[in-house]
Design a protein around this motif. Structure first.
Motif, PDB file in Angstrom:
ATOM      1  N   GLY A  83       0.829  -1.206   0.000  1.00 52.82           N
ATOM      2  CA  GLY A  83       0.000   0.000   0.000  1.00 52.82           C
ATOM      3  C   GLY A  83       0.854   1.242   0.000  1.00 52.82           C
ATOM      4  O   GLY A  83       1.991   1.249  -0.452  1.00 52.82           O
TER       5      GLY A  83
ATOM      6  N   ARG B 208       0.190   6.378  -8.975  1.00 51.27           N
ATOM      7  CA  ARG B 208      -0.962   5.533  -8.647  1.00 51.27           C
ATOM      8  C   ARG B 208      -1.279   5.610  -7.154  1.00 51.27           C
ATOM      9  O   ARG B 208      -2.449   5.551  -6.761  1.00 51.27           O
ATOM     10  CB  ARG B 208      -0.699   4.091  -9.051  1.00 51.27           C
ATOM     11  CG  ARG B 208      -1.898   3.191  -8.709  1.00 51.27           C
ATOM     12  CD  ARG B 208      -1.838   1.868  -9.408  1.00 51.27           C
ATOM     13  NE  ARG B 208      -3.033   1.070  -9.107  1.00 51.27           N
ATOM     14  CZ  ARG B 208      -3.737   0.410  -9.996  1.00 51.27           C
ATOM     15  NH1 ARG B 208      -3.398   0.463 -11.263  1.00 51.27           N
ATOM     16  NH2 ARG B 208      -4.782  -0.303  -9.633  1.00 51.27           N
ATOM     17  N   VAL B 209      -0.253   5.723  -6.319  1.00 55.01           N
ATOM     18  CA  VAL B 209      -0.490   5.846  -4.884  1.00 55.01           C
ATOM     19  C   VAL B 209      -1.295   7.106  -4.585  1.00 55.01           C
ATOM     20  O   VAL B 209      -2.255   7.086  -3.812  1.00 55.01           O
ATOM     21  CB  VAL B 209       0.836   5.865  -4.105  1.00 55.01           C
ATOM     22  CG1 VAL B 209       0.615   6.274  -2.659  1.00 55.01           C
ATOM     23  CG2 VAL B 209       1.491   4.497  -4.150  1.00 55.01           C
TER      24      VAL B 209
ATOM     25  N   GLU C 187      -4.880   6.360  -5.718  1.00 58.45           N
ATOM     26  CA  GLU C 187      -5.603   5.417  -4.867  1.00 58.45           C
ATOM     27  C   GLU C 187      -5.969   6.032  -3.521  1.00 58.45           C
ATOM     28  O   GLU C 187      -7.102   5.875  -3.046  1.00 58.45           O
ATOM     29  CB  GLU C 187      -4.753   4.163  -4.654  1.00 58.45           C
ATOM     30  CG  GLU C 187      -4.662   3.271  -5.878  1.00 58.45           C
ATOM     31  CD  GLU C 187      -3.813   2.042  -5.610  1.00 58.45           C
ATOM     32  OE1 GLU C 187      -3.092   2.021  -4.593  1.00 58.45           O
ATOM     33  OE2 GLU C 187      -3.876   1.097  -6.430  1.00 58.45           O
ATOM     34  N   GLU C 188      -5.026   6.730  -2.910  1.00 57.07           N
ATOM     35  CA  GLU C 188      -5.304   7.313  -1.603  1.00 57.07           C
ATOM     36  C   GLU C 188      -6.336   8.432  -1.715  1.00 57.07           C
ATOM     37  O   GLU C 188      -7.173   8.608  -0.834  1.00 57.07           O
ATOM     38  CB  GLU C 188      -4.012   7.832  -0.971  1.00 57.07           C
ATOM     39  CG  GLU C 188      -3.017   6.736  -0.652  1.00 57.07           C
ATOM     40  CD  GLU C 188      -3.608   5.663   0.241  1.00 57.07           C
ATOM     41  OE1 GLU C 188      -4.243   6.006   1.256  1.00 57.07           O
ATOM     42  OE2 GLU C 188      -3.450   4.470  -0.077  1.00 57.07           O
TER      43      GLU C 188
ATOM     44  N   GLY D 280      -8.716   8.511  -4.033  1.00 53.02           N
ATOM     45  CA  GLY D 280      -9.976   7.818  -4.269  1.00 53.02           C
ATOM     46  C   GLY D 280     -10.583   7.260  -2.994  1.00 53.02           C
ATOM     47  O   GLY D 280     -11.805   7.312  -2.800  1.00 53.02           O
ATOM     48  N   LYS D 281      -9.749   6.751  -2.098  1.00 52.52           N
ATOM     49  CA  LYS D 281     -10.248   6.223  -0.828  1.00 52.52           C
ATOM     50  C   LYS D 281     -10.909   7.325  -0.007  1.00 52.52           C
ATOM     51  O   LYS D 281     -11.944   7.113   0.632  1.00 52.52           O
ATOM     52  CB  LYS D 281      -9.105   5.595  -0.036  1.00 52.52           C
ATOM     53  CG  LYS D 281      -8.569   4.312  -0.641  1.00 52.52           C
ATOM     54  CD  LYS D 281      -7.385   3.794   0.161  1.00 52.52           C
ATOM     55  CE  LYS D 281      -6.785   2.541  -0.480  1.00 52.52           C
ATOM     56  NZ  LYS D 281      -5.585   2.069   0.273  1.00 52.52           N
TER      57      LYS D 281
ATOM     58  N   GLU E 101      -6.564   4.053 -13.457  1.00 54.70           N
ATOM     59  CA  GLU E 101      -7.050   2.732 -13.052  1.00 54.70           C
ATOM     60  C   GLU E 101      -7.122   2.631 -11.531  1.00 54.70           C
ATOM     61  O   GLU E 101      -8.018   1.984 -10.979  1.00 54.70           O
ATOM     62  CB  GLU E 101      -6.132   1.648 -13.615  1.00 54.70           C
ATOM     63  CG  GLU E 101      -6.243   1.505 -15.126  1.00 54.70           C
ATOM     64  CD  GLU E 101      -5.309   0.440 -15.681  1.00 54.70           C
ATOM     65  OE1 GLU E 101      -4.191   0.302 -15.142  1.00 54.70           O
ATOM     66  OE2 GLU E 101      -5.688  -0.237 -16.646  1.00 54.70           O
ATOM     67  N   GLY E 102      -6.176   3.296 -10.837  1.00 55.26           N
ATOM     68  CA  GLY E 102      -6.236   3.334  -9.382  1.00 55.26           C
ATOM     69  C   GLY E 102      -7.462   4.072  -8.888  1.00 55.26           C
ATOM     70  O   GLY E 102      -8.097   3.666  -7.898  1.00 55.26           O
ATOM     71  N   PHE E 103      -7.813   5.164  -9.569  1.00 52.76           N
ATOM     72  CA  PHE E 103      -9.031   5.893  -9.226  1.00 52.76           C
ATOM     73  C   PHE E 103     -10.259   5.001  -9.378  1.00 52.76           C
ATOM     74  O   PHE E 103     -11.114   4.947  -8.489  1.00 52.76           O
ATOM     75  CB  PHE E 103      -9.189   7.116 -10.128  1.00 52.76           C
ATOM     76  CG  PHE E 103      -8.543   8.355  -9.598  1.00 52.76           C
ATOM     77  CD1 PHE E 103      -8.856   8.845  -8.340  1.00 52.76           C
ATOM     78  CD2 PHE E 103      -7.620   9.055 -10.357  1.00 52.76           C
ATOM     79  CE1 PHE E 103      -8.262   9.989  -7.848  1.00 52.76           C
ATOM     80  CE2 PHE E 103      -7.020  10.204  -9.871  1.00 52.76           C
ATOM     81  CZ  PHE E 103      -7.340  10.669  -8.622  1.00 52.76           C
TER      82      PHE E 103
ATOM     83  N   GLU F 110     -10.515   1.812  -9.333  1.00 54.10           N
ATOM     84  CA  GLU F 110     -10.539   0.721  -8.360  1.00 54.10           C
ATOM     85  C   GLU F 110     -11.053   1.184  -7.010  1.00 54.10           C
ATOM     86  O   GLU F 110     -11.884   0.526  -6.387  1.00 54.10           O
ATOM     87  CB  GLU F 110      -9.138   0.133  -8.213  1.00 54.10           C
ATOM     88  CG  GLU F 110      -9.043  -1.010  -7.222  1.00 54.10           C
ATOM     89  CD  GLU F 110      -7.638  -1.569  -7.114  1.00 54.10           C
ATOM     90  OE1 GLU F 110      -7.280  -2.089  -6.043  1.00 54.10           O
ATOM     91  OE2 GLU F 110      -6.890  -1.488  -8.112  1.00 54.10           O
ATOM     92  N   THR F 111     -10.569   2.334  -6.535  1.00 53.95           N
ATOM     93  CA  THR F 111     -10.955   2.797  -5.205  1.00 53.95           C
ATOM     94  C   THR F 111     -12.300   3.518  -5.201  1.00 53.95           C
ATOM     95  O   THR F 111     -12.966   3.587  -4.163  1.00 53.95           O
ATOM     96  CB  THR F 111      -9.875   3.740  -4.636  1.00 53.95           C
ATOM     97  OG1 THR F 111      -9.614   4.796  -5.579  1.00 53.95           O
ATOM     98  CG2 THR F 111      -8.587   2.985  -4.369  1.00 53.95           C
TER      99      THR F 111
END
Length: 353
Positions: free
Chosen positions: A221, A236-237, A240-241, A243-244, A284-286, A288-289
């Protein structure tokens, strides 16, 4: 903002029976207006600083002028060596953006091509100021997105700047939140050996250390995912963070991220290959989260200006007027299928002035 003091003052001037019902209705309206409902829309604005070459990201491969003006840069479709990913009989995607073809087919990607600023501006600073302030006046020191949040009750709880600095688009009277993934460097093996020797004197500490050691530096993570060359969290980190946070029921609803290095005056093919791959990885990270709220999500990818239609002698492109923008998210499905829209006629956009 309704402060405790202000609330007591209002209640004190009214009878309890006459005040409770209107206050309850006002609070309900305010809660809906803030956008903090789980089903409220989410907006992500990604600014590609430097000027994305839209003709490489979304090449008009079928236009005869494209190959003439870009003898080194044009990516042609070849069955033996696949190049551009066809979207229709005119436009395609750069090979590194191939994963977005499925988004396009599903209606989750809208491409707006051959768009630009009202007047040609070669300065990155001036163009970015116009893009983020929403005005041609250099005296304006706040962003249009901050002004939009200012029109919402509790707008300060909705905005989020991701990165080391708050971009102009989110600067203004409305306070916004900021988020920077922590910089946690890789733990060196020498340091682990010293800890091993230190904890060896205590059985309990040594047992705990031995259990944890296999997981140190593992990509689990945000904490352990790093760009080995830049020594910072990967793109991507960040996605993703962010998006969370946006996916949380009480989280922010608007976020702005920045990506640098898109000023490709030289060696553009190699640089764009890396940049576009990172961009797609982040998108893609966006997805996914943000999957639980994907149908209420809009992701805008914009840049301050495009590049010239013709290549330069350094295998790159200089500043130009026409650019490309992307709108991604499940909200696009409410309209037509994914498609490429041209702000001007594509052939006209390719011809040298």
């Amino acid at each position: 903002m309704l402060t405790r003091r202000r609330a007591l003052h209002i209640i004190g001037g009214l009878s309890v029976t006459s005040a409770l019902l209107p206050m309850r209705k006002a609070l309900i309206r305010s809660a809906h207006a803030t956008g903090l409902r789980p089903e409220a829309p989410r907006l992500v604005v990604t600014i590609l600083r430097g000027g994305l070459d839209g003709l490489s990201a979304v090449p008009p491969y079928a236009d005869p002028d494209y190959a003439v003006l870009r003898r080194q840069l044009a990516t042609q479709t070849n069955e033996a060596e696949p190049g551009v990913v066809k979207l229709d009989d005119h436009f395609g995607l750069h090979p590194e953006m191939a994963p977005l073809k499925a988004w396009y087919d599903a209606g989750d990607l809208l491409i707006v091509h051959a768009i630009g600023l009202p007047a040609r501006r070669g300065s990155h600073f001036a163009a970015q100021h116009l893009l983020e302030s929403g005005t041609t006046s250099a005296k304006v020191r706040d962003g249009w997105l901050n002004r939009a949040l200012d029109g919402l009750p509790n707008g300060a709880s909705l905005g989020l700047a991701v990165g080391r600095a708050v971009p102009l688009i989110l600067q203004g009277q409305t306070a916004i939140r900021a988020f920077v993934p922590p910089r946690l460097p890789k733990v060196e093996e020498d340091f682990l050996q010293r800890l091993d020797a230190l904890y060896a004197i205590d059985p309990l500490f040594h047992q705990t250390f031995e259990q944890a050691r296999p997981f140190v530096n593992e990509e689990r993570g945000l904490r352990w995912r790093w760009d080995k060359t830049a020594r910072q969290p990967t793109w991507r980190v960040f996605a993703e963070e962010t998006g969370k946070l946006l996916a949380q029921p009480d989280g922010p609803r608007v976020a702005v991220l920045e990506s640098h290095g898109w000023d490709t005056h030289e060696q553009q093919p190699a640089r764009l290959q890396k940049l576009l791959a990172q961009l797609v990885d982040g998108l893609e990270g966006f997805k996914e989260t943000l999957e639980p709220v994907w149908q209420q999500t809009a992701i805008l990818v914009v840049t301050e200006f495009g590049r010239a239609a013709w290549e330069n002698r350094f295998a790159g492109t200089d500043h130009g007027a026409g650019g490309a923008a992307f709108a991604l998210g499940g909200g696009n499905r409410r309209g037509a299928r994914g498609r490429t829209m041209a702000g001007t006629h594509p052939q006209r956009a390719l011809r040298r002035p």
